[in-house]
Structures are given as C-alpha cells and as structure tokens.
Design a protein around this motif. Structure first.
Motif, mmCIF file in Angstrom:
data_model
loop_
_atom_site.group_PDB
_atom_site.id
_atom_site.type_symbol
_atom_site.label_atom_id
_atom_site.label_comp_id
_atom_site.label_asym_id
_atom_site.label_seq_id
_atom_site.Cartn_x
_atom_site.Cartn_y
_atom_site.Cartn_z
ATOM 1 N N VAL A 254 0.837 -1.196 0.000
ATOM 2 C CA VAL A 254 0.000 0.000 0.000
ATOM 3 C C VAL A 254 0.881 1.259 0.000
ATOM 4 N N ALA A 255 1.975 1.210 0.747
ATOM 5 C CA ALA A 255 2.899 2.342 0.808
ATOM 6 C C ALA A 255 3.495 2.640 -0.569
ATOM 7 N N ARG A 256 3.844 1.602 -1.302
ATOM 8 C CA ARG A 256 4.439 1.795 -2.627
ATOM 9 C C ARG A 256 3.459 2.418 -3.606
ATOM 10 N N VAL A 257 2.193 2.015 -3.513
ATOM 11 C CA VAL A 257 1.175 2.621 -4.359
ATOM 12 C C VAL A 257 1.045 4.105 -4.033
ATOM 13 N N SER B 214 0.711 -1.489 -11.483
ATOM 14 C CA SER B 214 0.519 -0.730 -12.717
ATOM 15 C C SER B 214 0.700 0.769 -12.500
ATOM 16 N N PRO B 215 1.397 1.446 -13.422
ATOM 17 C CA PRO B 215 1.536 2.914 -13.340
ATOM 18 C C PRO B 215 0.198 3.636 -13.406
ATOM 19 N N ARG B 216 -0.820 2.965 -13.932
ATOM 20 C CA ARG B 216 -2.132 3.607 -14.046
ATOM 21 C C ARG B 216 -2.745 3.927 -12.690
ATOM 22 N N SER B 217 -2.279 3.216 -11.655
ATOM 23 C CA SER B 217 -2.848 3.467 -10.330
ATOM 24 C C SER B 217 -2.606 4.913 -9.907
#
Length: 477
Positions: free
Chosen positions: A221-224, A283-286
């Motif tokens: 979650v932190a990475r997102v 995904s970068p789309r996040s």
C-alpha cells in the motif's frame, strides 16, 4: 387339584415374564426414539447460498475499494465479486474504516466476512478465524524524504532513531502493536498516537502534506501511495513479513472456512489474480487514477456533468447520485452515445420521447439530462398509486425506464394472477418481468403488451441500484 394349582402358577409366571419382556421392549423403543439425532442445523455456507447474498465489509482506500469515473473498483472489491461469482450469490457490501465496527459486525452476524487487509496476529486469532493468506507484506515507516536544505530534518535511517518519536497510526490496527514491540526491542519509548478519525491512507496524506511526521502502513500500500505522493519515503522496514487474510467468525462452521481457504488458494494460482493484483499494486495507471478528479478519494466527482445533474435532480426531488448511476449505465457519460434503436445522449432518450417531454435539443447534454429526469418523473407518477413505497418504487421506475411502463404493468398483473405481491419487486414482480420472453407468460390473457426480453430490464435494475449503493458509500450528497 394340585396339578391345577401348579398349572395356574406356571401360567402366572409365564405371563409375568412376557409382560416384563414387552415392557423392556417398549423401553428400548423409547430409548431408540430419544437417541435419534435432532434435525441438522444448516451450515454457514448453506445459509449464504440459500439467502443468495454474501454480506461483506470492506475498507475505503485507493487499493481496496473506491469509485473511479462512475465505476466501483478495488482489489478487495474485485476479489469479493470473483468469490460471489463462484458461490453464485450477490455481494452486499458495507464500507467501514473502523476496525472495531468490522470485528463487532462479524461477531453479531451483520457480516459474513471481513474483506480487508487484515494482518494475521495472535491477538486477533483469539477473536476471529483467518482464511488462507491472500498475500504477504511487511510494515514500513512512512516519512518525508530528506531535505538537504533543512538542518532540522525529521528523516530517519534506522528503527533505532524512532526512540521518543511520535508516530500516528490507525486506531486498533496491527501497526500500534508492532510499534509497542519495537519500542521494547530498541529499549526506548515510542510515542504512539492511535488515530480514530483518519484511515491508513489519510495518515499517509498527512505525512506528505507535512501535518504529521510519521505513520506506518503495509509495504504494498505504501508503494502505491508513493507513486502519487512523490515526497514520501517508504524504505524503512519495521517488521518481518506478515500474512494478510480475510476473517470469518470464530464459531463459523468448518465448511465455510474450508471453502474460502480452497477458493483463495486456487484463485491465487490463476492468471486472472495476477492481472488483478498488478492492476492495483504494480501498474503505473494506479497513480493516474489518483490524480484524476473523477476518483472518489482525491476528486470526489462521478462525472464532468455533476454540477448539472445536481441542479436538475434537486429541482425534481431526485438524488443526483441515482441519476448519475442511470447515466453511467445508459451511456458511460458519453454525450454522443447512440443505440441501435436510435436512443441518443447521456440519458439515451428516443427522439419521439424527447419531443413529447419538451426537450428542444436531444444532442445538448443539459437538455438530454433534463429530459431523462422528466421521464423519470412521469414514470414515477404513473406508478405512485400501485407502489406507494418510494424506495420500492425506484426499482419499478428503473425497469420502466429501460423496457417500458406497459411491460412492467404486465408483470404486475402476472404477479397478482399467480398469487405474488404486485407491489414488491424482488422475488415477486421481477420474476414475471424476467420470464416475459416465455410464451407461458407473454401469451397469458392478462398480458397486454406481449413479448419482452425482460431479463435485460432485470439486470439493468440490478446494475443501476448496485452502482447507486456504491455511490452512496463514498460520494457525498
């Protein structure tokens, strides 16, 4: 004479023995009857399938559950839908970021399952049973990146530097317990502030905005969050890998947990799960989603037409979120959408209907929305006397908007003829509308409008009301 007396005595003894034998036999029969097992109680899994509904509580954040461009999404949301498809039931989703409420709701039967990122801990195992792990993660410290121009930087390079620092975490979370243990390990106190107002990601945002210095969350979650809060650092790991799982009641029947364990284990092996996980965590789309004003968390908008929908819906007494849900289903917010039958625009109005409603230009978004709301008004008025309950009437109105009022009235007449409640949708009128493509029903003497593909209208009502419920969960009125 002696022989006669002896004979009578023998007869008495034989009779007594026979009586005792018969009584003993009756006693045995009674015992057998008493020992027959009681009727078996249905299991949790059987009750869920019988009800056709799975009651789930999820938490609201950028990975588990949110609304983006009018569509409900999220890792846990999608997992729940995959599970419900396997069970052949419908999900009933409640949103709560309060862990106490989630655990209490599980214990009292309000929920069948907690579908959140629950860290498996010994203390929690005393309260609930955990499913097979969904994934593993580690806890990390969330802090701002070091600023070379600031001599009073609060950036930490080691867990030892957490001594006497203030760290904000979600109340009743596993992060608090980990910090308590970490304090013991480093030999110095850590000031732990358990926040009952903000969720995990809101605390991350507060760190990014400089309102607080530190919080803790799961590594994935932190990475997102790091992709859209570019000034935060999540590199300092403060725990060993930990299992993340769903939770069921401690006293739940074995077949329910066994089913979930097997389903999770097998689904995790599929390509579908790999795609799903990548969609929300890799995904970068996040990050692009979070940057959008049409993300329920960061922007809070459903579509670009929100201001117009709010104004026109309020003028006619409709919840603008319901109108937006209809619009999403009709056109996906495309003002130039056109059906094979000639319906046009955001609310998919037929030209003749638009003219009758006084719509001057069917291609103009505002006029199209106004026409759709006027149509809802007219249908609602036609159904008012037969469906006095306003909440129930919404389903009838939606069905009529999709398939036509005449077919809905036919379904009501069929329900009345076959002993069902013509004023109730679910399990009553909806059945006859769904089956109006069958000659048994569309040729029935009470039917006036003939054949109809009622299954489409039934699914339409399901989708619109389902999305509306999600909007109610996360979009302010």
């Amino acid at each position: 004479m002696l022989y006669s007396g002896t004979y009578k005595s023998v007869i008495k003894i034989v009779g007594l023995l026979l009586f005792i034998s018969l009584m003993g036999g009756c006693g045995c029969d009674r015992k057998k009857v008493q020992e027959e097992p009681a009727e078996k109680e249905p299991t949790d899994l059987e009750l869920i399938k019988e009800a056709g509904v799975l009651k789930v509580v999820v938490d609201y954040n950028s990975t588990n559950y949110f609304v983006y461009r009018g569509k409900p999404m999220g890792y846990q949301y999608d997992l729940v839908h995959e599970l419900c498809e396997a069970l052949d039931v419908n999900p009933q989703i409640t949103v709560s970021n309060d862990l106490v409420e989630s655990f209490d709701g599980l214990q009292n039967g309000r929920f069948d399952i907690i579908a959140q990122n629950l860290t498996v801990t010994r203390k929690r195992r005393e309260l609930v049973d955990f499913t097979a792990p969904l994934k593993q993660t580690r806890q990390v410290l969330v802090q701002r990146k070091p600023n070379p121009n600031d001599s009073n930087t609060v950036y930490l390079k080691s867990t030892l530097e957490l001594a006497e620092k203030k760290v904000h975490v979600q109340k009743n979370s596993s992060y608090s317990r980990r910090l308590v243990n970490l304090s013991e390990e480093i030999g110095y106190p850590i000031e732990i502030v358990e926040d009952s107002i903000y969720g995990v990601e809101q605390l991350v945002a507060r760190v990014a905005n400089g309102e607080i210095d530190y919080t803790v969350c799961d590594e994935d979650v932190a990475r997102v969050n790091k992709t859209y809060y570019r000034n935060i650092d999540v590199s300092l790991v403060i725990s060993f890998p930990q299992n993340i799982a769903w939770a069921v009641r401690k006293n739940a029947s074995d077949d329910w947990k066994a089913y979930l364990d097997n389903w999770i284990t097998e689904f995790k092996k599929t390509r579908k799960h790999a795609v799903l996980y990548n969609k929300y965590f890799s995904s970068p789309r996040s990050s692009h989603r979070m940057d959008s004003e049409y993300h329920s968390i960061t922007g809070g908008k459903i579509s670009e037409y929100d201001p117009v929908v709010k104004e026109l819906a309020a003028n006619h007494g409709w919840d603008w979120r319901l109108v937006s849900s209809i619009m999403y289903e009709e056109s996906r917010f495309n003002p130039e959408a056109e059906s094979w039958g000639g319906a046009y625009g955001l609310m998919q109005l037929m030209p003749n209907t638009a003219t009758a409603l006084g719509v001057t230009d069917i291609t103009e978004p505002r006029e199209n929305i106004r026409g759709g709301i006027l149509m809802l008004n007219w249908l609602d008025e036609q159904l008012l006397n037969s469906i006095p309950d306003s909440t129930e009437r919404i389903k009838f109105t939606l069905a009529a908007y999709n398939i036509g009022l005449g077919h809905v009235k036919d379904a009501q007449r069929l329900a009345r003829k076959y002993g069902k409640n013509q004023h109730k949708w679910e399990g009553n009128v909806d059945f006859y509308l769904r089956n109006k493509s069958s000659s048994k029903y569309f040729e029935d003497p009470v039917v006036r409008w003939g054949y109809a593909r009622g299954e489409e209208a039934y699914n339409y009502v399901q989708r619109v009301t389902g999305n509306y419920e999600h909007y109610l969960n996360v979009i302010p009125k």
